[in-house]
Scaffold this motif. Structure first.
Motif, mmCIF file in Angstrom:
data_model
loop_
_atom_site.group_PDB
_atom_site.id
_atom_site.type_symbol
_atom_site.label_atom_id
_atom_site.label_comp_id
_atom_site.label_asym_id
_atom_site.label_seq_id
_atom_site.Cartn_x
_atom_site.Cartn_y
_atom_site.Cartn_z
ATOM 1 N N MET A 131 0.742 -1.203 -0.139
ATOM 2 C CA MET A 131 0.139 0.053 -0.009
ATOM 3 C C MET A 131 0.710 1.033 0.024
ATOM 4 O O MET A 131 0.600 2.042 -0.849
ATOM 5 C CB MET A 131 -0.994 0.012 1.359
ATOM 6 C CG MET A 131 -1.814 0.991 1.229
ATOM 7 S SD MET A 131 -3.065 1.118 -0.376
ATOM 8 C CE MET A 131 -3.872 -0.298 -0.245
ATOM 9 N N LYS A 132 1.867 1.219 0.847
ATOM 10 C CA LYS A 132 2.892 2.448 0.629
ATOM 11 C C LYS A 132 3.420 2.661 -0.564
ATOM 12 O O LYS A 132 3.605 3.867 -1.145
ATOM 13 C CB LYS A 132 4.100 2.255 1.687
ATOM 14 C CG LYS A 132 3.589 2.353 3.133
ATOM 15 C CD LYS A 132 4.856 2.229 4.077
ATOM 16 C CE LYS A 132 4.703 2.157 5.439
ATOM 17 N NZ LYS A 132 5.901 1.948 6.280
ATOM 18 N N HIS A 133 3.883 1.675 -1.378
ATOM 19 C CA HIS A 133 4.068 1.790 -2.798
ATOM 20 C C HIS A 133 3.235 2.503 -3.594
ATOM 21 O O HIS A 133 3.588 3.316 -4.371
ATOM 22 C CB HIS A 133 4.753 0.283 -3.292
ATOM 23 C CG HIS A 133 5.150 0.437 -4.722
ATOM 24 N ND1 HIS A 133 6.449 0.939 -5.149
ATOM 25 C CD2 HIS A 133 4.406 0.079 -5.615
ATOM 26 C CE1 HIS A 133 6.468 0.867 -6.523
ATOM 27 N NE2 HIS A 133 5.216 0.272 -6.822
ATOM 28 N N LYS A 134 1.963 1.794 -3.591
ATOM 29 C CA LYS A 134 0.853 2.443 -4.452
ATOM 30 C C LYS A 134 0.394 3.925 -3.964
ATOM 31 O O LYS A 134 0.538 4.612 -4.776
ATOM 32 C CB LYS A 134 -0.213 1.633 -3.962
ATOM 33 C CG LYS A 134 -0.270 0.424 -4.580
ATOM 34 C CD LYS A 134 -1.399 -0.222 -4.501
ATOM 35 C CE LYS A 134 -1.370 -1.921 -4.882
ATOM 36 N NZ LYS A 134 -2.651 -2.637 -4.822
ATOM 37 N N ILE A 135 0.434 4.256 -2.738
ATOM 38 C CA ILE A 135 0.397 5.708 -2.434
ATOM 39 C C ILE A 135 1.520 6.669 -2.731
ATOM 40 O O ILE A 135 1.209 7.885 -3.148
ATOM 41 C CB ILE A 135 0.123 5.718 -0.816
ATOM 42 C CG1 ILE A 135 -1.112 5.068 -0.316
ATOM 43 C CG2 ILE A 135 -0.102 7.280 -0.191
ATOM 44 C CD1 ILE A 135 -1.220 4.773 1.162
ATOM 45 N N ASN A 136 2.683 6.111 -2.685
ATOM 46 C CA ASN A 136 4.067 6.860 -3.193
ATOM 47 C C ASN A 136 3.933 7.320 -4.440
ATOM 48 O O ASN A 136 4.503 8.179 -4.979
ATOM 49 C CB ASN A 136 5.166 6.172 -2.698
ATOM 50 C CG ASN A 136 5.703 6.672 -1.159
ATOM 51 O OD1 ASN A 136 5.771 7.681 -1.028
ATOM 52 N ND2 ASN A 136 6.261 5.475 -0.567
ATOM 53 N N GLN A 137 2.967 6.516 -5.228
ATOM 54 C CA GLN A 137 3.078 6.916 -6.674
ATOM 55 C C GLN A 137 2.455 8.307 -7.037
ATOM 56 O O GLN A 137 2.443 8.849 -8.064
ATOM 57 C CB GLN A 137 2.399 5.844 -7.553
ATOM 58 C CG GLN A 137 3.165 4.435 -7.522
ATOM 59 C CD GLN A 137 2.369 3.540 -8.462
ATOM 60 O OE1 GLN A 137 1.768 3.638 -9.272
ATOM 61 N NE2 GLN A 137 2.942 2.237 -8.012
ATOM 62 N N TYR A 138 1.704 8.916 -6.046
ATOM 63 C CA TYR A 138 1.054 10.004 -5.849
ATOM 64 C C TYR A 138 1.513 11.081 -5.096
ATOM 65 O O TYR A 138 1.048 12.022 -4.900
ATOM 66 C CB TYR A 138 -0.528 9.841 -5.628
ATOM 67 C CG TYR A 138 -1.103 8.968 -6.661
ATOM 68 C CD1 TYR A 138 -1.983 9.590 -7.677
ATOM 69 C CD2 TYR A 138 -1.310 7.501 -6.446
ATOM 70 C CE1 TYR A 138 -2.614 8.757 -8.560
ATOM 71 C CE2 TYR A 138 -2.027 6.856 -7.357
ATOM 72 C CZ TYR A 138 -2.436 7.391 -8.531
ATOM 73 O OH TYR A 138 -3.169 6.645 -9.427
ATOM 74 N N LEU A 139 2.828 10.960 -4.553
ATOM 75 C CA LEU A 139 3.663 11.793 -3.767
ATOM 76 C C LEU A 139 4.234 12.825 -4.766
ATOM 77 O O LEU A 139 4.950 12.491 -5.617
ATOM 78 C CB LEU A 139 4.642 11.265 -3.014
ATOM 79 C CG LEU A 139 5.465 12.016 -2.193
ATOM 80 C CD1 LEU A 139 4.694 12.643 -0.950
ATOM 81 C CD2 LEU A 139 6.586 11.109 -1.415
ATOM 82 N N LEU A 140 3.581 14.036 -4.468
ATOM 83 C CA LEU A 140 4.335 15.130 -5.116
ATOM 84 C C LEU A 140 4.871 16.439 -4.399
ATOM 85 O O LEU A 140 4.259 16.557 -3.185
ATOM 86 C CB LEU A 140 3.131 16.021 -5.832
ATOM 87 C CG LEU A 140 2.233 15.063 -7.173
ATOM 88 C CD1 LEU A 140 1.283 15.935 -7.699
ATOM 89 C CD2 LEU A 140 3.460 14.742 -8.156
ATOM 90 N N VAL A 141 5.988 16.851 -4.426
ATOM 91 C CA VAL A 141 6.745 17.869 -3.633
ATOM 92 C C VAL A 141 6.000 19.222 -3.901
ATOM 93 O O VAL A 141 5.523 19.969 -2.950
ATOM 94 C CB VAL A 141 8.135 18.068 -4.024
ATOM 95 C CG1 VAL A 141 8.718 18.972 -3.124
ATOM 96 C CG2 VAL A 141 8.947 16.626 -3.668
ATOM 97 N N THR A 142 5.803 19.459 -5.000
ATOM 98 C CA THR A 142 4.748 20.803 -5.379
ATOM 99 C C THR A 142 3.815 20.587 -6.394
ATOM 100 O O THR A 142 4.065 19.572 -7.301
ATOM 101 C CB THR A 142 5.712 21.851 -5.700
ATOM 102 O OG1 THR A 142 6.561 21.452 -6.954
ATOM 103 C CG2 THR A 142 6.770 22.302 -4.662
ATOM 104 N N LEU A 143 2.831 21.353 -6.632
ATOM 105 C CA LEU A 143 1.838 21.493 -7.408
ATOM 106 C C LEU A 143 1.529 22.914 -7.858
ATOM 107 O O LEU A 143 1.408 23.764 -6.993
ATOM 108 C CB LEU A 143 0.690 20.406 -7.254
ATOM 109 C CG LEU A 143 -0.477 20.610 -8.295
ATOM 110 C CD1 LEU A 143 0.037 19.882 -9.525
ATOM 111 C CD2 LEU A 143 -1.820 20.100 -7.889
#
Length: 143
Positions: A131-143
């Protein structure tokens, strides 16, 4: 590669007040639908299955209402991860009108919880590695 989860939603009569603009609690319902869709479609963890043993309650919510959204318009709803903790996720979100103008934006903190066997209580439970791997795919530093 990092992603933004995106869905669209048409503003219907059920969403608006007498003035024909989205009644603010409906925005929060739309946000909850976005989170639920993200868990099912992107993370493979539908609420219908998760809620047999676990939950993902909102524990903190910051919202800024930027512009009225009106009956008949279509909103583009965006969600991304700003921080992943052991059992928590801080997500950013933004709802934009058809011209790309922000109507609503903010942050929501979700916590992964496990239900006690007799469902009389809950406790935070760390996300598993998958689950951490899947969630990390949506980790953005800035938008």
């Amino acid at each position: 590669m990092n992603h933004i989860f995106i869905k669209t939603e048409k503003i219907r009569f059920q969403h608006v007040d007498y003035a024909g603009i989205v009644f603010y609690p409906r925005f929060l319902e739309m946000l909850n639908c976005l989170v639920e869709d993200w868990f099912e479609e992107a993370l493979g963890r539908p609420f219908s299955k998760m809620h047999e043993t676990n939950g993902i309650p909102t524990v903190d919510l910051k919202v800024q209402f930027k512009k009225a959204a009106r009956l008949g318009e279509t909103l583009t709803k965006k969600l991304w991860v700003k921080h992943l903790g052991g059992a928590s996720i801080l997500c950013g979100f933004r709802f934009e009108d058809e011209t790309g103008i922000t109507c609503l934006e903010g942050e929501v903190t979700l916590v992964n919880v496990a239900f006690n066997p007799n469902r009389d209580g809950i406790k935070a439970e760390a996300f598993n590695d998958d689950m951490k791997h899947k969630i990390n795919q949506y980790l953005l530093v800035t938008l």
